[in-house]
Write a protein that holds these residues in place. Structure first.
Motif, mmCIF file in Angstrom:
data_model
loop_
_atom_site.group_PDB
_atom_site.id
_atom_site.type_symbol
_atom_site.label_atom_id
_atom_site.label_comp_id
_atom_site.label_asym_id
_atom_site.label_seq_id
_atom_site.Cartn_x
_atom_site.Cartn_y
_atom_site.Cartn_z
ATOM 1 N N LEU A 11 0.843 -1.318 0.163
ATOM 2 C CA LEU A 11 0.021 -0.056 -0.132
ATOM 3 C C LEU A 11 0.809 1.231 -0.050
ATOM 4 O O LEU A 11 0.470 2.305 -0.441
ATOM 5 C CB LEU A 11 -0.806 -0.186 1.258
ATOM 6 C CG LEU A 11 -2.037 -1.129 1.400
ATOM 7 C CD1 LEU A 11 -2.592 -1.096 2.526
ATOM 8 C CD2 LEU A 11 -2.931 -0.835 0.040
ATOM 9 N N VAL A 12 1.995 1.246 0.703
ATOM 10 C CA VAL A 12 3.017 2.437 0.705
ATOM 11 C C VAL A 12 3.479 2.684 -0.712
ATOM 12 O O VAL A 12 3.341 3.671 -1.271
ATOM 13 C CB VAL A 12 4.002 2.161 1.648
ATOM 14 C CG1 VAL A 12 5.079 3.149 1.491
ATOM 15 C CG2 VAL A 12 3.748 1.833 3.000
ATOM 16 N N SER A 66 -1.215 16.842 1.439
ATOM 17 C CA SER A 66 -1.939 16.606 2.552
ATOM 18 C C SER A 66 -2.630 15.310 2.418
ATOM 19 O O SER A 66 -2.336 14.336 3.724
ATOM 20 C CB SER A 66 -2.792 17.455 3.062
ATOM 21 O OG SER A 66 -2.171 18.801 3.076
ATOM 22 N N TYR A 67 -3.201 15.223 1.852
ATOM 23 C CA TYR A 67 -4.118 13.846 1.538
ATOM 24 C C TYR A 67 -3.118 12.324 1.440
ATOM 25 O O TYR A 67 -3.493 11.507 2.060
ATOM 26 C CB TYR A 67 -5.212 13.931 0.670
ATOM 27 C CG TYR A 67 -6.247 14.837 0.641
ATOM 28 C CD1 TYR A 67 -7.164 14.660 1.460
ATOM 29 C CD2 TYR A 67 -5.986 16.194 0.193
ATOM 30 C CE1 TYR A 67 -8.150 15.638 1.791
ATOM 31 C CE2 TYR A 67 -6.858 17.255 0.691
ATOM 32 C CZ TYR A 67 -8.044 16.972 1.330
ATOM 33 O OH TYR A 67 -8.948 17.903 1.611
ATOM 34 N N ALA A 68 -2.202 12.805 0.725
ATOM 35 C CA ALA A 68 -1.216 11.679 0.466
ATOM 36 C C ALA A 68 -0.535 11.234 1.844
ATOM 37 O O ALA A 68 -0.274 10.122 2.072
ATOM 38 C CB ALA A 68 -0.218 11.927 -0.484
ATOM 39 N N VAL A 69 -0.135 12.358 2.576
ATOM 40 C CA VAL A 69 0.457 12.021 3.702
ATOM 41 C C VAL A 69 -0.559 11.361 4.810
ATOM 42 O O VAL A 69 -0.258 10.361 5.653
ATOM 43 C CB VAL A 69 1.042 13.509 4.211
ATOM 44 C CG1 VAL A 69 1.518 13.189 5.846
ATOM 45 C CG2 VAL A 69 2.179 13.985 3.489
ATOM 46 N N ASP A 70 -1.649 11.704 4.596
ATOM 47 C CA ASP A 70 -2.813 11.159 5.589
ATOM 48 C C ASP A 70 -3.118 9.730 5.266
ATOM 49 O O ASP A 70 -3.119 8.822 5.928
ATOM 50 C CB ASP A 70 -4.361 11.992 5.439
ATOM 51 C CG ASP A 70 -5.049 11.672 6.408
ATOM 52 O OD1 ASP A 70 -4.768 11.666 7.677
ATOM 53 O OD2 ASP A 70 -6.256 11.036 5.968
ATOM 54 N N ALA A 71 -2.979 9.433 3.847
ATOM 55 C CA ALA A 71 -3.068 8.064 3.531
ATOM 56 C C ALA A 71 -2.006 7.143 3.874
ATOM 57 O O ALA A 71 -2.254 5.943 4.679
ATOM 58 C CB ALA A 71 -3.143 8.046 1.947
ATOM 59 N N LEU A 72 -0.730 7.610 4.126
ATOM 60 C CA LEU A 72 0.418 6.857 4.541
ATOM 61 C C LEU A 72 0.243 6.817 5.899
ATOM 62 O O LEU A 72 0.722 5.667 6.768
ATOM 63 C CB LEU A 72 1.595 7.691 4.098
ATOM 64 C CG LEU A 72 2.073 7.560 2.576
ATOM 65 C CD1 LEU A 72 3.321 8.598 2.299
ATOM 66 C CD2 LEU A 72 2.545 6.183 2.454
ATOM 67 N N THR A 73 -0.172 7.701 6.704
ATOM 68 C CA THR A 73 -0.543 7.529 8.114
ATOM 69 C C THR A 73 -1.552 6.499 8.227
ATOM 70 O O THR A 73 -1.262 5.826 9.529
ATOM 71 C CB THR A 73 -0.793 9.008 8.700
ATOM 72 O OG1 THR A 73 -0.159 10.046 8.491
ATOM 73 C CG2 THR A 73 -1.077 8.787 10.132
ATOM 74 N N GLN A 74 -2.613 6.618 7.559
ATOM 75 C CA GLN A 74 -3.573 5.422 7.770
ATOM 76 C C GLN A 74 -2.908 4.043 7.646
ATOM 77 O O GLN A 74 -3.202 3.002 8.680
ATOM 78 C CB GLN A 74 -4.601 5.521 6.641
ATOM 79 C CG GLN A 74 -5.302 6.778 7.145
ATOM 80 C CD GLN A 74 -6.235 6.908 8.277
ATOM 81 O OE1 GLN A 74 -6.696 5.758 8.688
ATOM 82 N NE2 GLN A 74 -6.254 8.077 8.950
ATOM 83 N N MET A 129 -8.276 6.028 3.937
ATOM 84 C CA MET A 129 -7.249 5.929 3.189
ATOM 85 C C MET A 129 -7.510 5.855 1.757
ATOM 86 O O MET A 129 -6.913 6.496 0.795
ATOM 87 C CB MET A 129 -6.240 4.560 3.342
ATOM 88 C CG MET A 129 -5.011 4.416 2.639
ATOM 89 S SD MET A 129 -4.475 2.629 2.240
ATOM 90 C CE MET A 129 -5.584 2.428 0.926
ATOM 91 N N TRP A 130 -8.563 5.163 1.202
ATOM 92 C CA TRP A 130 -9.099 5.060 -0.122
ATOM 93 C C TRP A 130 -9.759 6.441 -0.683
ATOM 94 O O TRP A 130 -9.296 6.705 -1.850
ATOM 95 C CB TRP A 130 -9.951 3.937 -0.384
ATOM 96 C CG TRP A 130 -9.574 2.623 -0.115
ATOM 97 C CD1 TRP A 130 -9.801 1.819 0.534
ATOM 98 C CD2 TRP A 130 -8.514 1.854 -1.031
ATOM 99 N NE1 TRP A 130 -9.153 0.354 0.671
ATOM 100 C CE2 TRP A 130 -8.427 0.528 -0.565
ATOM 101 C CE3 TRP A 130 -7.800 2.358 -2.070
ATOM 102 C CZ2 TRP A 130 -7.356 -0.123 -0.885
ATOM 103 C CZ3 TRP A 130 -7.032 1.511 -2.567
ATOM 104 C CH2 TRP A 130 -6.725 0.274 -2.204
ATOM 105 N N TRP A 131 -10.070 7.125 0.539
ATOM 106 C CA TRP A 131 -10.546 8.437 0.124
ATOM 107 C C TRP A 131 -9.414 9.330 -0.076
ATOM 108 O O TRP A 131 -9.416 10.089 -1.364
ATOM 109 C CB TRP A 131 -11.666 9.021 0.996
ATOM 110 C CG TRP A 131 -11.858 10.391 1.039
ATOM 111 C CD1 TRP A 131 -11.454 11.444 1.750
ATOM 112 C CD2 TRP A 131 -12.619 11.040 -0.012
ATOM 113 N NE1 TRP A 131 -11.669 12.736 1.361
ATOM 114 C CE2 TRP A 131 -12.493 12.442 0.218
ATOM 115 C CE3 TRP A 131 -13.275 10.663 -0.950
ATOM 116 C CZ2 TRP A 131 -13.345 13.357 -0.756
ATOM 117 C CZ3 TRP A 131 -13.910 11.516 -2.002
ATOM 118 C CH2 TRP A 131 -14.035 13.056 -1.713
ATOM 119 N N ASP A 132 -8.562 9.459 0.586
ATOM 120 C CA ASP A 132 -7.312 10.275 0.454
ATOM 121 C C ASP A 132 -6.496 9.949 -1.157
ATOM 122 O O ASP A 132 -6.408 10.702 -1.701
ATOM 123 C CB ASP A 132 -6.200 10.083 1.443
ATOM 124 C CG ASP A 132 -6.691 10.519 2.686
ATOM 125 O OD1 ASP A 132 -7.527 11.401 2.809
ATOM 126 O OD2 ASP A 132 -6.226 10.138 3.963
#
Length: 244
Positions: free
Chosen positions: A131-132, A198-206, A217-220
């Motif tokens: 996923l990363v 910001s959304y890419a970083v949030d997806a990685l945080t998830q 994550m999928w929304w981001d």
């Protein structure tokens, strides 16, 4: 837009990239070297895990923005783009061909960087490393799209590089890497909500927090991909045949 012409364009860009050893080194070696530097900068594994996971999405975005903005500018200044557009090649064929080519290059880059981070430097996350890689590739395509868009407004390579602090640095500062977004002042948080990084970083945080892919994550990831498509469309609308 023709799938055949788009694929042919992607093949041409990949062949050019293969013979550019400096760019290949920038794509493959530099992210691993910077991750290694980060590893030795932090004493605790937990801090390294958080920072390195985020940087696995940021590095492809920044590098692809820089590489593609300069590459497209060279196509214009050398007259190559003007000659290409006298053929059946359309602007969308050209730009999506670039996106596909550098997206494939980003897949290799992300795979190498993620492999080094997880198996050489000991990066530990709850989520799947695959996923990363996926998020890093989508983020790299975003960097490609923004680089192609910004290159339309530059006349020299120096001007193309000047878009880096204008387009990229604000996103780095407000993506949550340095200060959590929820702790920012209201107007800064509003600006952060507009920036796709910001959304890419949030997806990685998830990915770092959950063993399974989350809806957030999928929304981001969808937002980042949508921003990339929008940027490519805007790039097609503003692309000039050559730079005077």
């Amino acid at each position: 837009m023709s799938p055949r012409i788009t694929a042919s364009t992607a093949g041409r860009v990949l062949r050019q990239l293969r013979h550019d050893r400096r760019t290949v080194a920038l794509l493959l070696v530099v992210p691993v070297a910077l991750l290694t530097l980060i590893y030795f900068m932090y004493d605790t594994a937990r801090t390294f895990d958080r920072i390195a996971l985020t940087m696995l999405g940021i590095f492809p975005f920044v590098i692809m923005f820089l590489v593609t903005s300069i590459a497209m500018l060279r196509e214009r200044t050398s007259g190559t783009l003007e000659r290409l557009l006298t053929t059946p090649l359309g602007k969308l064929d050209l730009l999506f061909g670039y996106g596909i080519a550098f997206g494939l290059a980003a897949a290799v880059q992300a795979s190498v960087a993620v492999a080094a981070a997880f198996w050489l430097l000991g990066l530990d996350t709850l989520g799947n490393p695959g996923l990363v890689v996926l998020i890093a590739v989508v983020d790299a395509v975003l960097g490609v799209a923004l680089g192609l868009f910004c290159s339309a407004f530059a006349r020299t390579e120096f001007q193309a590089v000047q878009f880096l602090p204008v387009v990229v640095i604000p996103q780095l500062l407000l993506c949550g890497l340095f200060v959590p977004r929820e702790r920012m002042a209201g107007w800064l948080q509003a600006a952060s909500d507009v920036f796709p990084l910001s959304y890419a970083v949030d997806a990685l945080t998830q990915v770092g927090r959950s063993t399974e892919p989350t809806g957030t994550m999928w929304w981001d990831l969808t937002v980042v991909a949508g921003a990339a498509v929008l940027a490519l469309t805007l790039a097609a609308a503003t692309l000039r045949r050559r730079t005077a």
